[in-house]
Write an enzyme that holds these catalytic residues in place. Structure first.
Site, short mmCIF file in Angstrom:
data_model
loop_
_atom_site.label_atom_id
_atom_site.label_comp_id
_atom_site.label_asym_id
_atom_site.label_seq_id
_atom_site.Cartn_x
_atom_site.Cartn_y
_atom_site.Cartn_z
N ASP A 139 0.14 -7.56 1.55
CA ASP A 139 0.22 -6.29 1.66
C ASP A 139 2.04 -6.32 1.47
O ASP A 139 2.57 -5.71 2.64
CB ASP A 139 0.13 -5.43 2.71
N HIS A 144 0.67 -1.12 -0.05
CA HIS A 144 -0.05 0.02 -0.11
C HIS A 144 0.79 1.10 0.01
O HIS A 144 0.30 2.44 -0.23
CB HIS A 144 -0.92 -0.01 1.10
N SER A 195 4.22 2.30 8.10
CA SER A 195 3.92 1.40 7.05
C SER A 195 5.20 0.92 6.30
O SER A 195 5.83 1.94 5.94
CB SER A 195 3.08 2.04 6.01
#
Length: 312
Positions: A109, A63, A208
């Site tokens: 992911d 992402h 992230s």
């Protein structure tokens, strides 16, 4: 237990960021950590973490890179303003089962980034060994893990320029599944972790794609997780954070990179060079952040009531 009202958040953010309830790293403590400044085709800017897994390859969350244009990479230093290496790339590969057109938390992911150069290793720039495929489903419940990044101090909080790290405690996938309202986002390739000795310890916006590591059976660090999502109530809560287990993806990583990064913890002693977990910590600094946000806008993409959300 119903999943109604349960929100899951993505951690990328448009600005410099920080770990929650952690400590500042010293130069050389976490030499596998990368900072990514990612520019979309329309000029929006986001930041994420990543790791060095080879002289020519990095690892992050899908992402972070999906539908992006330029990726600016900082390596070899804990200060965003003083990296030892700073370069740009446009080449990355998201896992084929990650659906970039769907703006919600999902499995797979994971992304690999191709550097536009051969990165020489130094005491400040080193690779991290990935979780072995043998241990891809290992239960880390109660195990001390370590996360790092430039993530925010708390939800929507201030942003420093110095890399932070924090201890987390692994929790079982069953406990994590219950914590997230029996959400189908918790799968075999998920690993979850919460505060180690303080409930507010966690990753946050901007972390992230960064690493979750463990001291493995041979005393060498292995990356067992890629920072992926958080509970929708925010960063500084006791709810566990979610990470992707790279041990599930060795075949794909080899297919993309042409390099086999798998290893068997039962076969032979490791020869991989990897840093030790920091053993000392400075008290967490208080007051205003040193960092500067790229902008004020926070992109929150909400979908169906029962579904997770991504939170930048």
């Amino acid at each position: 237990m119903s999943s109604k009202g349960i929100a899951i958040v993505k951690l990328a953010h448009n600005g410099d960021n920080r770990i929650v309830s952690g400590w500042e790293a010293n130069d050389g403590d976490i030499p596998y950590q990368l900072s990514l400044r990612i520019v979309t085709i329309v000029g929006a800017v986001f930041t994420c973490g990543a790791t060095i897994i080879h002289n020519e390859w990095g690892l992050t969350a899908a992402h972070c890179t999906v539908n992006r244009h330029n990726i600016l990479i900082r390596a070899g230093g804990v200060s965003l303003s003083r990296p030892r290496l700073f370069f740009e790339t446009t080449e990355y590969y998201n896992h084929p089962l990650y659906v970039g057109t769907m703006p919600f938390v999902q499995p797979h992911d994971i992304s690999v980034i191709k550097f536009n150069r051969f990165v020489e290793y130094t005491p400040y720039i080193q690779p991290i060994r990935l979780q072995s495929s043998v241990d891809r489903n290992k239960n880390y419940d109660g195990v001390r893990l370590m996360a790092s990044g430039w993530g925010r101090l708390w939800t929507d909080g201030p942003s420093p320029t110095i890399l932070n790290w924090v201890y987390l405690r692994g929790v079982s996938n069953h406990f994590c599944w219950q914590s997230y309202g029996q959400s189908n986002i918790i799968v075999d390739s998920t690993i979850c972790a919460s505060g180690y000795n303080v409930i507010t310890q966690s990753i946050c916006q901007g972390d992230s794609g960064g690493p979750l590591v463990v001291e493995d059976v041979d005393g060498v660090l292995s990356q067992v997780g890629i920072s992926s999502f958080l509970f929708g109530t925010g960063c500084n809560t006791e709810s566990p954070a979610g990470f992707v287990r790279p041990g599930h993806y060795h075949d794909w990583i080899t297919e993309v990179t042409g390099i086999n990064l798998d290893w068997d913890p039962n076969a032979r002693p490791s020869t991989t060079i990897a840093p030790e977990v920091p053993t000392t910590a400075s008290p967490e600094s208080e007051g205003e952040s040193e960092g500067e946000d790229e902008g004020d806008e926070t992109d929150i993409v909400k979908i169906k009531e029962l579904a997770p959300v991504y939170y930048y």
